[in-house]
Design a protein around this motif. Structure first.
Motif, short mmCIF file in Angstrom:
data_model
loop_
_atom_site.label_atom_id
_atom_site.label_comp_id
_atom_site.label_asym_id
_atom_site.label_seq_id
_atom_site.Cartn_x
_atom_site.Cartn_y
_atom_site.Cartn_z
N LYS A 31 0.82 -1.21 0.00
CA LYS A 31 0.00 0.00 0.00
C LYS A 31 0.86 1.26 0.00
O LYS A 31 0.50 2.27 -0.61
CB LYS A 31 -0.93 0.01 1.22
N LYS A 32 1.99 1.18 0.66
CA LYS A 32 2.84 2.36 0.83
C LYS A 32 3.78 2.59 -0.34
O LYS A 32 4.00 3.74 -0.75
CB LYS A 32 3.65 2.20 2.13
N TYR A 33 4.31 1.51 -0.91
CA TYR A 33 5.39 1.67 -1.88
C TYR A 33 5.11 1.14 -3.29
O TYR A 33 5.86 1.45 -4.21
CB TYR A 33 6.67 1.00 -1.36
N CYS A 34 4.10 0.32 -3.47
CA CYS A 34 3.89 -0.32 -4.77
C CYS A 34 2.54 0.08 -5.36
O CYS A 34 1.52 0.06 -4.67
CB CYS A 34 3.97 -1.85 -4.63
N GLN A 35 2.56 0.41 -6.63
CA GLN A 35 1.33 0.84 -7.30
C GLN A 35 0.43 -0.35 -7.64
O GLN A 35 0.89 -1.48 -7.75
CB GLN A 35 1.68 1.58 -8.59
N ASN A 36 -0.86 -0.05 -7.79
CA ASN A 36 -1.84 -1.00 -8.33
C ASN A 36 -2.20 -2.15 -7.39
O ASN A 36 -2.90 -3.08 -7.79
CB ASN A 36 -1.37 -1.58 -9.68
N TRP A 37 -1.72 -2.12 -6.16
CA TRP A 37 -2.05 -3.15 -5.17
C TRP A 37 -3.50 -2.99 -4.74
O TRP A 37 -3.98 -1.90 -4.48
CB TRP A 37 -1.12 -3.02 -3.98
N ARG A 38 -4.22 -4.10 -4.69
CA ARG A 38 -5.62 -4.09 -4.28
C ARG A 38 -5.86 -5.20 -3.26
O ARG A 38 -5.24 -6.27 -3.34
CB ARG A 38 -6.56 -4.28 -5.47
N THR A 39 -6.79 -4.97 -2.36
CA THR A 39 -7.17 -6.02 -1.40
C THR A 39 -8.36 -6.83 -1.92
O THR A 39 -8.70 -7.85 -1.35
CB THR A 39 -7.55 -5.41 -0.04
N THR A 52 -15.75 -2.33 -1.29
CA THR A 52 -14.67 -3.26 -1.63
C THR A 52 -14.98 -4.64 -1.08
O THR A 52 -15.24 -4.79 0.12
CB THR A 52 -13.33 -2.76 -1.08
N ILE A 53 -14.97 -5.62 -1.95
CA ILE A 53 -15.10 -7.02 -1.53
C ILE A 53 -13.69 -7.57 -1.35
O ILE A 53 -12.94 -7.74 -2.32
CB ILE A 53 -15.87 -7.86 -2.58
N VAL A 54 -13.30 -7.79 -0.11
CA VAL A 54 -11.93 -8.20 0.20
C VAL A 54 -11.69 -9.64 -0.26
O VAL A 54 -12.48 -10.55 0.05
CB VAL A 54 -11.64 -8.06 1.70
N GLN A 55 -10.59 -9.84 -0.98
CA GLN A 55 -10.22 -11.18 -1.45
C GLN A 55 -8.98 -11.72 -0.75
O GLN A 55 -8.81 -12.94 -0.66
CB GLN A 55 -9.96 -11.14 -2.96
N MET A 60 -8.86 -19.20 -3.27
CA MET A 60 -8.99 -18.96 -4.69
C MET A 60 -10.02 -19.93 -5.26
O MET A 60 -9.96 -21.14 -5.00
CB MET A 60 -7.63 -19.20 -5.39
N PRO A 61 -11.01 -19.45 -6.02
CA PRO A 61 -11.98 -20.37 -6.66
C PRO A 61 -11.26 -21.39 -7.54
O PRO A 61 -10.20 -21.10 -8.11
CB PRO A 61 -12.85 -19.42 -7.50
N GLY A 170 -3.60 -22.43 -1.41
CA GLY A 170 -4.72 -22.06 -2.26
C GLY A 170 -5.42 -20.78 -1.82
O GLY A 170 -6.57 -20.55 -2.20
N ILE A 171 -4.73 -19.94 -1.04
CA ILE A 171 -5.31 -18.70 -0.52
C ILE A 171 -4.79 -17.51 -1.33
O ILE A 171 -3.59 -17.43 -1.64
CB ILE A 171 -4.96 -18.50 0.97
N ILE A 172 -5.66 -16.59 -1.66
CA ILE A 172 -5.27 -15.39 -2.40
C ILE A 172 -4.47 -14.49 -1.47
O ILE A 172 -4.93 -14.11 -0.40
CB ILE A 172 -6.50 -14.64 -2.94
#
Length: 373
Positions: A31-39, A52-55, A60-61, A170-172
């Motif tokens: 969140k602090k240093y890298c672009q395009n990171w999403r939860t 926001t739907i947290v993944q 992982m499906p 198998g976890i995102i």
């Protein structure tokens, strides 16, 4: 009996590995240093509202691309799913970026399966096939397509591009949406932090940070520093990393140092002397800025301020101290002047766009020419 013991030892080892993985630290760093990171992804909540739907932290499906590339077959491996399509320029660039980073340090990807997922393809009927483009570019990891790729993309509400990192359970553990120059490096760092660090027992020590700095792997060095408490022994290295990764954060960090070490500084600074600890930190920061090619205004100002701390010390000043302070001031002044010139150019453009009187535009142009000489 031996087999049972082996299974138990394996399970215990996996528990230790999981405990060593710091998902909170990775999320904070990204969140602090890298672009395009999403939860997770955005879902319409009615009207103009979105939620926001947290993944991250969720399973992982299941996916099933081929006999070898499916969630059951890849169980126990880290998996990167790179969702792309031929019609998406950012997707094509990211696909190549990931391949480049993988070739640079293949050891990080041992036990990791990276898959290009060609989803929602629309150009195949125009003779532009994804597999052919993939082969032309010489990308070393496989790509898959078709209905199963579309279904996988839909299951995680993927975009173009979207990259998903799945751990061995198998976890995102990571999601990046859209392309920017640092996304492939961020994916690389996440794999290193969650997989390689626990496996190799990489410790958060100053010597390790210095080793990565010497190798030019600044992002790894900064990640380790972020796991360590701030102190006098790592302040200079921390500033150097920040200056190279995110200069605005370096400026913020320097201000924190000033607040800490100059709390007792009176208005009349000639009666104030920095502590030996602060002097050492300031000299180190000034030296790294002086040796750099940075043109960041805030960083150059930090260099001037750090050298001023050196000049405020009780010790004798060498000619090189005066040289460094003088040169840093010149660099700062030049960049400050350039910033002013850029602002004048913007003023002229704004005046022209708003159809200001020609005489007014001419006045601004004359002023610009004066400062450019």
């Amino acid at each position: 009996m031996k087999k049972t013991i082996g299974i138990v030892v394996g399970l215990l080892f996996s528990v230790v590995m999981v405990q060593a993985q710091d998902y909170v630290a990775l999320d904070r760093f990204m969140k602090k240093y890298c672009q395009n990171w999403r939860t997770g992804y955005q879902e319409h909540a009615g009207g103009e509202e979105f939620r926001t739907i947290v993944q991250l932290g969720q399973p992982m499906p299941e996916f099933n691309f081929t006999r070898q590339l499916n969630s059951k077959k890849l169980q126990g491996k880290f998996v990167v799913l790179n969702f792309w399509a031929t019609w998406c320029g950012g997707c094509r660039i990211l696909s190549c970026d990931i391949d480049t980073v993988m070739r640079r340090e293949p050891g990080v990807y041992e036990g990791v399966q990276v898959i290009g997922v060609d989803a929602n393809e629309t150009l195949t009927d125009k003779g532009y096939k994804a597999e052919e483009w993939w082969k032309e570019k010489g990308i070393g990891y496989p790509t898959v397509g078709g209905k199963n790729a579309d279904a996988c993309c839909a299951s995680i509400k993927g975009g173009h591009p979207t990259a998903i990192l799945v751990d061995a359970q198998g976890i995102i553990r990571g999601r990046w949406d859209a392309w920017s120059p640092g996304v492939a490096e961020a994916i690389h760092l996440a794999i290193w932090a969650l997989k390689v660090m626990p496996e190799q027992g990489i410790r958060t020590e100053l010597e390790t940070v210095q080793m990565y700095m010497e190798k030019g792997e600044v992002l790894k060095a900064l990640y380790l520093l972020e796991l360590m408490p701030e102190d006098k022994d790592n302040s200079v290295l921390r500033y150097k990393c920040l200056m190279m990764v995110k200069p605005e954060e370096a400026v913020v960090f320097f201000e924190k140092l000033k607040q800490k070490y100059e709390a007792d500084k009176p208005v009349d600074s000639w009666t104030w002397f920095p502590s030996e600890e602060y002097l050492e930190i300031a000299r180190g920061i000034a030296d790294c800025i002086y040796a750099s090619s940075s043109k960041e205004l805030g960083v150059l100002k930090n260099g001037v301020d750090a050298m001023q701390v050196v000049m405020n010390s009780r010790g004798a000043k060498s000619y090189t101290d005066y040289e460094k302070l003088g040169e840093l001031r010149v660099k700062y002044a030049e960049m400050y002047k350039q910033r002013g010139i850029d602002m004048l150019k913007m003023a002229i453009k704004a005046a022209e766009e708003k159809s200001q009187d020609e005489a007014e535009v001419k006045r601004l142009r004359t002023k610009l020419k004066l400062y450019q000489e």
